[in-house]
Design a protein around this motif. Structure first.
Motif, PDB file in Angstrom:
ATOM      1  N   GLU A 137       1.652   5.202 -10.082  1.00 12.20           N
ATOM      2  CA  GLU A 137       0.726   5.343  -8.954  1.00 12.20           C
ATOM      3  C   GLU A 137      -0.334   6.430  -9.213  1.00 12.20           C
ATOM      4  OE1 GLU A 137       2.426   5.274  -4.953  1.00 12.20           O
ATOM      5  OE2 GLU A 137       0.575   6.116  -4.148  1.00 12.20           O
ATOM      6  N   VAL A 138       0.090   7.542  -9.778  1.00 12.67           N
ATOM      7  CA  VAL A 138      -0.868   8.618 -10.081  1.00 12.67           C
ATOM      8  C   VAL A 138      -1.888   8.120 -11.108  1.00 12.67           C
ATOM      9  CG1 VAL A 138      -1.150  10.945 -11.019  1.00 12.67           C
ATOM     10  CG2 VAL A 138       0.855  10.412  -9.635  1.00 12.67           C
ATOM     11  N   LEU A 139      -1.350   7.414 -12.090  1.00 12.97           N
ATOM     12  CA  LEU A 139      -2.194   6.901 -13.179  1.00 12.97           C
ATOM     13  C   LEU A 139      -3.327   6.000 -12.646  1.00 12.97           C
ATOM     14  CD1 LEU A 139      -0.352   5.226 -16.134  1.00 12.97           C
ATOM     15  CD2 LEU A 139      -2.247   4.054 -15.087  1.00 12.97           C
ATOM     16  N   LEU A 140      -2.975   5.120 -11.721  1.00 13.77           N
ATOM     17  CA  LEU A 140      -3.991   4.213 -11.171  1.00 13.77           C
ATOM     18  C   LEU A 140      -5.101   5.023 -10.496  1.00 13.77           C
ATOM     19  CD1 LEU A 140      -1.824   1.374  -9.536  1.00 13.77           C
ATOM     20  CD2 LEU A 140      -2.835   1.448 -11.824  1.00 13.77           C
ATOM     21  N   GLY A 141      -4.686   5.996  -9.675  1.00 15.24           N
ATOM     22  CA  GLY A 141      -5.671   6.801  -8.960  1.00 15.24           C
ATOM     23  C   GLY A 141      -6.546   7.577  -9.918  1.00 15.24           C
ATOM     24  N   ARG A 142      -5.935   8.163 -10.933  1.00 21.44           N
ATOM     25  CA  ARG A 142      -6.747   8.986 -11.815  1.00 21.44           C
ATOM     26  C   ARG A 142      -7.699   8.145 -12.649  1.00 21.44           C
ATOM     27  NH1 ARG A 142      -4.794  13.513 -15.957  1.00 21.44           N
ATOM     28  NH2 ARG A 142      -4.387  11.735 -17.312  1.00 21.44           N
ATOM     29  N   ARG A 143      -7.250   6.966 -13.008  1.00 23.36           N
ATOM     30  CA  ARG A 143      -8.132   6.136 -13.819  1.00 23.36           C
ATOM     31  C   ARG A 143      -9.356   5.710 -13.013  1.00 23.36           C
ATOM     32  NH1 ARG A 143      -9.073   3.806 -18.397  1.00 23.36           N
ATOM     33  NH2 ARG A 143     -10.265   1.873 -18.277  1.00 23.36           N
ATOM     34  N   ALA A 144      -9.140   5.317 -11.746  1.00 28.93           N
ATOM     35  CA  ALA A 144     -10.251   4.745 -10.987  1.00 28.93           C
ATOM     36  C   ALA A 144     -11.066   5.801 -10.238  1.00 28.93           C
ATOM     37  CB  ALA A 144      -9.719   3.703 -10.003  1.00 28.93           C
ATOM     38  N   GLN A 145     -10.467   6.971  -9.966  1.00 27.65           N
ATOM     39  CA  GLN A 145     -11.190   8.038  -9.258  1.00 27.65           C
ATOM     40  C   GLN A 145     -11.781   7.586  -7.936  1.00 27.65           C
ATOM     41  OE1 GLN A 145     -12.443  11.268 -11.314  1.00 27.65           O
ATOM     42  NE2 GLN A 145     -10.399  10.755 -12.000  1.00 27.65           N
ATOM     43  N   ARG A 146     -11.031   6.797  -7.190  1.00 29.23           N
ATOM     44  CA  ARG A 146     -11.515   6.304  -5.901  1.00 29.23           C
ATOM     45  C   ARG A 146     -10.372   6.325  -4.891  1.00 29.23           C
ATOM     46  NH1 ARG A 146     -14.157   3.666  -9.855  1.00 29.23           N
ATOM     47  NH2 ARG A 146     -16.190   2.704  -9.445  1.00 29.23           N
ATOM     48  N   ASN A 147     -10.665   5.994  -3.648  1.00 29.27           N
ATOM     49  CA  ASN A 147      -9.595   5.854  -2.661  1.00 29.27           C
ATOM     50  C   ASN A 147      -8.732   4.641  -3.022  1.00 29.27           C
ATOM     51  OD1 ASN A 147     -10.415   3.352  -1.135  1.00 29.27           O
ATOM     52  ND2 ASN A 147     -12.300   4.546  -1.059  1.00 29.27           N
ATOM     53  N   PRO A 148      -7.508   4.580  -2.503  1.00 28.27           N
ATOM     54  CA  PRO A 148      -6.573   3.540  -2.942  1.00 28.27           C
ATOM     55  C   PRO A 148      -7.080   2.098  -2.822  1.00 28.27           C
ATOM     56  CG  PRO A 148      -5.414   5.194  -1.692  1.00 28.27           C
ATOM     57  CD  PRO A 148      -6.861   5.557  -1.611  1.00 28.27           C
ATOM     58  N   ILE A 149      -7.791   1.776  -1.747  1.00 31.69           N
ATOM     59  CA  ILE A 149      -8.261   0.392  -1.607  1.00 31.69           C
ATOM     60  C   ILE A 149      -9.281   0.078  -2.702  1.00 31.69           C
ATOM     61  CG2 ILE A 149      -9.569  -1.195  -0.127  1.00 31.69           C
ATOM     62  CD1 ILE A 149      -8.259   0.233   2.278  1.00 31.69           C
ATOM     63  N   ASN A 150     -10.256   0.959  -2.854  1.00 26.77           N
ATOM     64  CA  ASN A 150     -11.269   0.717  -3.887  1.00 26.77           C
ATOM     65  C   ASN A 150     -10.710   0.870  -5.294  1.00 26.77           C
ATOM     66  OD1 ASN A 150     -12.866   0.350  -1.719  1.00 26.77           O
ATOM     67  ND2 ASN A 150     -14.114   2.196  -1.991  1.00 26.77           N
ATOM     68  N   THR A 151      -9.703   1.722  -5.448  1.00 30.03           N
ATOM     69  CA  THR A 151      -9.044   1.843  -6.748  1.00 30.03           C
ATOM     70  C   THR A 151      -8.469   0.499  -7.161  1.00 30.03           C
ATOM     71  OG1 THR A 151      -8.463   4.176  -6.591  1.00 30.03           O
ATOM     72  CG2 THR A 151      -7.003   2.817  -7.904  1.00 30.03           C
ATOM     73  N   MET A 152      -7.740  -0.137  -6.258  1.00 25.54           N
ATOM     74  CA  MET A 152      -7.111  -1.399  -6.605  1.00 25.54           C
ATOM     75  C   MET A 152      -8.158  -2.482  -6.858  1.00 25.54           C
ATOM     76  SD  MET A 152      -4.097  -0.488  -6.954  1.00 25.54           S
ATOM     77  CE  MET A 152      -3.708  -2.063  -7.686  1.00 25.54           C
ATOM     78  N   ARG A 153      -9.222  -2.478  -6.046  1.00 30.84           N
ATOM     79  CA  ARG A 153     -10.269  -3.478  -6.239  1.00 30.84           C
ATOM     80  C   ARG A 153     -10.938  -3.295  -7.612  1.00 30.84           C
ATOM     81  NH1 ARG A 153     -14.533  -2.825  -2.049  1.00 30.84           N
ATOM     82  NH2 ARG A 153     -12.903  -3.495  -0.630  1.00 30.84           N
ATOM     83  N   HIS A 154     -11.252  -2.038  -7.911  1.00 30.41           N
ATOM     84  CA  HIS A 154     -11.935  -1.711  -9.161  1.00 30.41           C
ATOM     85  C   HIS A 154     -11.074  -2.042 -10.379  1.00 30.41           C
ATOM     86  CE1 HIS A 154     -14.423   0.730 -11.877  1.00 30.41           C
ATOM     87  NE2 HIS A 154     -13.310   1.316 -12.285  1.00 30.41           N
ATOM     88  N   LEU A 155      -9.811  -1.614 -10.344  1.00 29.73           N
ATOM     89  CA  LEU A 155      -8.951  -1.841 -11.503  1.00 29.73           C
ATOM     90  C   LEU A 155      -8.628  -3.324 -11.674  1.00 29.73           C
ATOM     91  CD1 LEU A 155      -6.492   1.196 -11.276  1.00 29.73           C
ATOM     92  CD2 LEU A 155      -8.507   0.941 -12.735  1.00 29.73           C
ATOM     93  N   ALA A 156      -8.517  -4.042 -10.550  1.00 32.61           N
ATOM     94  CA  ALA A 156      -8.253  -5.480 -10.652  1.00 32.61           C
ATOM     95  C   ALA A 156      -9.444  -6.165 -11.305  1.00 32.61           C
ATOM     96  CB  ALA A 156      -7.967  -6.071  -9.276  1.00 32.61           C
ATOM     97  N   ALA A 157     -10.664  -5.774 -10.891  1.00 30.36           N
ATOM     98  CA  ALA A 157     -11.857  -6.371 -11.490  1.00 30.36           C
ATOM     99  C   ALA A 157     -11.907  -6.052 -12.981  1.00 30.36           C
ATOM    100  CB  ALA A 157     -13.111  -5.848 -10.790  1.00 30.36           C
TER     101      ALA A 157
END
Ligand code: PHE
Length: 425
Positions: free
Chosen positions: A47-67
């Protein structure tokens, strides 16, 4: 520090002892510890890894990383569910934190001096029957939380936690010392650490796993949001292990302080949510300087709850401000208002309180965590994952990767299946 502040809270001091008591002690504690180690830590790293990679709030993090991974944008549902879970948790969390605030004043006034099971028990039930008093404290706590989140969380929070954690820990040790001398230490100790698996039902296993998620603030985006504020050169694995260690230590010390008092004073271990609020004041009421220690203790419980509550509404606030052009105050105010209204529901109905507690800890957080693990280990490119965890060696990386890919998700699913199975058997 901020992540420790999020993790250590009412979950450790209030909830862990009372659910351990309701679920028969030892075997439950063991399952909980195994869940922290084998499910919680790997998923927390993810979970930390996802946030740090995307540097965004959780909703946009998931959207960004999925894209980025060429995957469905439905993955952002993890973020949505997290915002909702945070709100739901805040609804009952602020009520319990309100009880702690009330106990600050009560301790300072010497209400518990010379107290016993009956007098303290009566005080607690009077409090939980007074809707006005609870609304006043619950509102105070909500306002305090909204104020910090509106001002921007990352500043100051680290320092507050750096100061508060050690003091809280020392006070717990004072209580532990008192319990050791005056309580029934052997009974408390063996209750927590002798494993009687006959007491373990499917429901207990689910509760233990759910609590591992709850106490680590896992599966709802809080840790992802903090990950997004984490410097690129800080080690994720080390930070997560430290947080999980401190969190577990505090829960165990709280349990070891509480249960000897429970047994020495004829309180039922399965007394429920009032367990800490009845057992600890008896100790404070009968030790030298107890009014001062008691006041300090409940202040610190309040601060610990506060630094957790901040992380409950932060993901939603970050999403609102980053997505729509509204200011932080308005965003925080609206999240706070929704949580506050739900809190009223919890004050008027203990069924609603319990429903939200079970729904979030036993289902929403583990499902969030399960999806986070699957996304990180099956959907994201391994090279991207590797980049964030570059500091750990090949062997530890592979161990983590295997558990996030297979072991942790499979365990969560198995526990769900076992729960369903034991419901019908
Ligand atoms: N971990 C907090 C506690 O133990 C509760 C919490 C859960 C905070 C989920 C944030 C997110 O008290």
């Amino acid at each position: 520090m901020a992540a420790t502040g999020s993790a250590v809270g009412l979950g450790n001091i209030w909830k862990f002892p009372y659910i351990a008591g309701e679920n028969g002690g030892g075997a439950f504690v063991l399952v909980y510890l195994v869940c922290i180690l084998m499910i919680g830590i790997p998923i927390m790293i993810a979970e930390v890894l996802l946030g740090r990679r995307a540097q965004r709030n959780p909703i946009n993090t998931m959207r960004h990383l999925a894209a980025q991974a060429g995957a469905s944008s439905y993955w952002q549902l993890i973020g949505w569910m997290g915002v909702l879970a945070g709100l739901f948790i805040m609804m009952f969390y602020s009520v319990v934190a309100g009880w702690a605030l009330d106990y600050v004043v009560a301790s300072a006034q010497g209400t518990f001096s010379g107290g016993d099971k009956n007098s303290v028990g009566a005080y607690f039930s009077e409090l939980t029957q007074s809707t006005n008093l609870q609304i006043a404290w619950h509102s105070t706590f909500t306002i305090l939380t909204v104020a910090v989140v509106a001002a921007g969380v990352t500043k100051g929070l680290g320092n507050a936690v750096r100061f508060m954690m050690p003091v809280l820990f020392v006070l717990l040790l004072v209580l532990l010392g008192y319990s050791y001398q005056q309580g029934n230490f052997m009974a408390g100790f063996s209750f927590l650490f002798s494993f009687d698996f006959s007491k373990l039902s499917g429901q207990s296993v689910l509760t233990a796993m759910g609590h591992a998620f709850f106490t680590l603030s896992l599966g709802m985006g809080a840790i992802m949001a903090y990950g997004s504020y984490m410097p690129k050169d800080a080690s994720i694995a080390k930070t997560v292990c430290t947080v999980a260690f401190l969190d577990t230590l505090i829960a165990l010390v709280a349990g070891m302080a509480i249960f000897p008092l429970v047994f020495a004073n004829g309180i039922e271990p399965s007394a429920g949510p009032g367990l800490m609020f009845v057992s600890l004041p008896i100790a404070f009421g009968n030790m030298p300087g107890g009014d001062i220690f008691g006041t300090m203790f409940f202040v610190l419980v309040g601060i610990a709850a506060w630094s957790s509550a901040i992380s409950l509404i932060e993901p939603g606030v970050a999403w609102l401000t980053e997505t729509f052009n509204i200011n932080r105050l308005a965003a925080t105010g609206s999240m706070g208002l929704i949580a506050w209204l739900g809190g009223l529901g919890c004050i008027y109905s203990s069924d609603f309180f319990n429903f939200l507690d079970k729904l979030t800890a036993n289902f929403m957080l583990p499902i969030g965590g399960l999806l986070i693990a699957i996304f990180t280990a099956w959907v994201m490119k391994r090279s991207h994952v590797n980049k964030e965890l570059g500091d750990i060696s090949g062997l530890s990386f592979n161990l983590w990767y295997a558990s996030t890919r297979v072991f942790a998700p499979l365990s969560v699913l198995t526990i769900f299946v076992y729960e369903v199975y034991s419901l019908f058997m």
